[in-house]
Design a protein around this motif. Structure first.
Motif, short mmCIF file in Angstrom:
data_model
loop_
_atom_site.label_atom_id
_atom_site.label_comp_id
_atom_site.label_asym_id
_atom_site.label_seq_id
_atom_site.Cartn_x
_atom_site.Cartn_y
_atom_site.Cartn_z
N VAL A 111 0.85 -1.20 0.00
CA VAL A 111 0.00 0.00 0.00
C VAL A 111 0.88 1.25 0.00
CG1 VAL A 111 -1.74 1.25 1.36
CG2 VAL A 111 -1.75 -1.26 1.31
N PRO A 112 0.59 2.22 -0.89
CA PRO A 112 1.37 3.46 -0.84
C PRO A 112 1.16 4.19 0.49
CG PRO A 112 -0.24 3.50 -2.67
CD PRO A 112 -0.44 2.21 -1.93
N LYS A 113 2.22 4.84 0.95
CA LYS A 113 2.13 5.58 2.22
C LYS A 113 0.97 6.56 2.21
CE LYS A 113 5.34 8.73 3.04
NZ LYS A 113 6.61 9.36 3.47
N ALA A 114 0.74 7.17 1.07
CA ALA A 114 -0.32 8.18 0.97
C ALA A 114 -1.70 7.60 1.26
CB ALA A 114 -0.31 8.80 -0.43
N LEU A 115 -1.83 6.27 1.13
CA LEU A 115 -3.15 5.67 1.35
C LEU A 115 -3.29 5.05 2.74
CD1 LEU A 115 -4.20 3.95 -2.02
CD2 LEU A 115 -4.78 6.22 -1.13
N LEU A 116 -2.29 5.19 3.59
CA LEU A 116 -2.44 4.65 4.95
C LEU A 116 -3.55 5.43 5.65
CD1 LEU A 116 1.23 4.04 6.10
CD2 LEU A 116 -0.37 2.44 5.04
N THR A 117 -4.39 4.70 6.35
CA THR A 117 -5.57 5.31 6.96
C THR A 117 -5.23 6.11 8.21
OG1 THR A 117 -6.87 3.45 6.19
CG2 THR A 117 -7.85 4.79 7.94
N VAL A 118 -5.75 7.32 8.27
CA VAL A 118 -5.69 8.11 9.49
C VAL A 118 -7.16 8.35 9.89
CG1 VAL A 118 -4.80 10.17 10.63
CG2 VAL A 118 -3.58 9.22 8.65
N VAL A 119 -7.61 7.66 10.90
CA VAL A 119 -8.99 7.63 11.40
C VAL A 119 -9.92 6.99 10.38
CG1 VAL A 119 -10.88 8.88 12.52
CG2 VAL A 119 -8.53 9.64 12.86
N ASP A 120 -10.38 7.76 9.38
CA ASP A 120 -11.36 7.17 8.46
C ASP A 120 -11.06 7.47 7.00
OD1 ASP A 120 -11.87 9.83 8.36
OD2 ASP A 120 -14.04 9.67 8.65
N ARG A 121 -9.89 8.04 6.72
CA ARG A 121 -9.57 8.36 5.32
C ARG A 121 -8.06 8.30 5.14
NH1 ARG A 121 -12.40 13.94 6.12
NH2 ARG A 121 -13.33 12.61 7.67
N PRO A 122 -7.62 8.10 3.89
CA PRO A 122 -6.18 8.03 3.69
C PRO A 122 -5.51 9.37 3.93
CG PRO A 122 -7.34 7.85 1.59
CD PRO A 122 -8.39 7.87 2.66
N ALA A 123 -4.25 9.30 4.34
CA ALA A 123 -3.50 10.50 4.70
C ALA A 123 -3.59 11.57 3.61
CB ALA A 123 -2.04 10.13 4.96
#
Ligand code: UTP
Length: 270
Positions: free
Chosen positions: A24-36
């Protein structure tokens, strides 16, 4: 002045977030309920951007693209057109920004590093846009301790701070502790004039063999066309595991006030 386009580089390898970023690209890691990266796009839209250009990598960048298909009905994304541009090789942040040149063309643009999420209600881009009114490029700066600044970048002030803005001659990436030019560190928010592309195109690889955005900023500084706009707001850095955890708690508490009870009872916090 209005700035209607934002560039969001997101093609880095994200090695500090392994193994999460193996696929998974870092940009898509979830922060609460949406990707970064969605926080960065929403921030750009709040600052008036009508277009966001996401710079993504060749291998998994299509996942970032897919995330934003048909998101024009999501709150905060209704008024911004999102497109992706591929950086075929990870040749550095400066190279990633240069990939946006054809789309941005001759317009000033915001640049947002999605690793740093702004705290709710603490946006800084409008201040940077105002400071760029005279045709300067502007970088967001913050007073930092020597211990922190050696892990980031420090600017070289060439004037006093006036109304939170100073002229700067450039910046030093990850300065040696013995040669810190100032305690004003660089944060990942910028407004650039299109002339930055000429400087980026002329650069040789710099530190780490990468095309460095800082080197192009230094060219602007040399001719007196670079400013720093100060903020005292701490950003939430989601580019490392501890920072991601912290950001999740801060943003989660904001979004779910009942999380404060959970934090108290389960974690003994607060
Ligand atoms: P970082 O220095 O944080 O690198 O890049 P990284 O690869 O993302 O993460 P680590 O250090 O390996 O964990 C700063 C920003 O520049 C982008 C990154 O996506 C990040 O937003 N970048 C970096 C690119 O888009 N392309 C590159 O070639 C390098």
């Amino acid at each position: 002045m209005t700035v209607d386009i934002a560039v969001i580089p997101a093609a880095g390898r994200g090695t500090r977030m392994r193994p999460a970023t193996r696929v998974v690209p870092k940009a898509l890691l979830t922060v609460v309920d949406r990707p970064a990266i969605q926080y960065a796009v929403e921030e750009a839209a709040r600052a008036g951007a009508k277009e966001a250009i996401l710079i993504v990598d060749l291998e998994v960048g299509h996942l970032v693209h897919q995330h934003f298909v048909n998101t024009d009905r999501l709150p905060g994304l209704e008024h911004i057109k999102i497109r992706t541009v591929v950086q075929e090789e990870p040749l550095g942040l400066g190279h990633a920004v240069l990939e946006a040149e054809r789309v941005v063309a001759h317009r000033p643009f915001m640049c947002i590093l999605a690793d740093d999420i702004v705290r709710p209600g603490q946006d800084v881009l409008t201040k940077l846009i105002d400071a760029s009114d005279d045709g300067s490029s502007v970088v967001c700066i913050q007073e930092m301790t020597p211990e922190v600044i050696v892990t980031k970048g420090a600017v070289i002030p060439t004037s006093d701070l006036v109304d939170g803005v100073m002229s700067i001659g450039g910046a030093v990436e990850k300065p040696d502790a013995s040669a810190i030019p100032s305690l004003y560190g660089v944060l990942g928010r910028y407004v650039f004039q299109p002339e930055i592309f000429e400087h980026l195109a002329d650069l040789e690889p710099g530190r780490g063999g990468e095309i460095q955005l800082t080197d192009a900023m230094n060219q602007l500084g040399l001719v007196g066309r670079l400013k720093g706009a100060i903020t005292d707001q701490e950003f939430l850095d989601v580019g490392n595991p501890l920072g991601l955890l912290r950001a999740s708690m801060v943003l989660g508490s904001h979004q779910f006030p009942e999380f404060a009870d959970i934090a108290r009872s389960e974690l003994g916090l607060g």
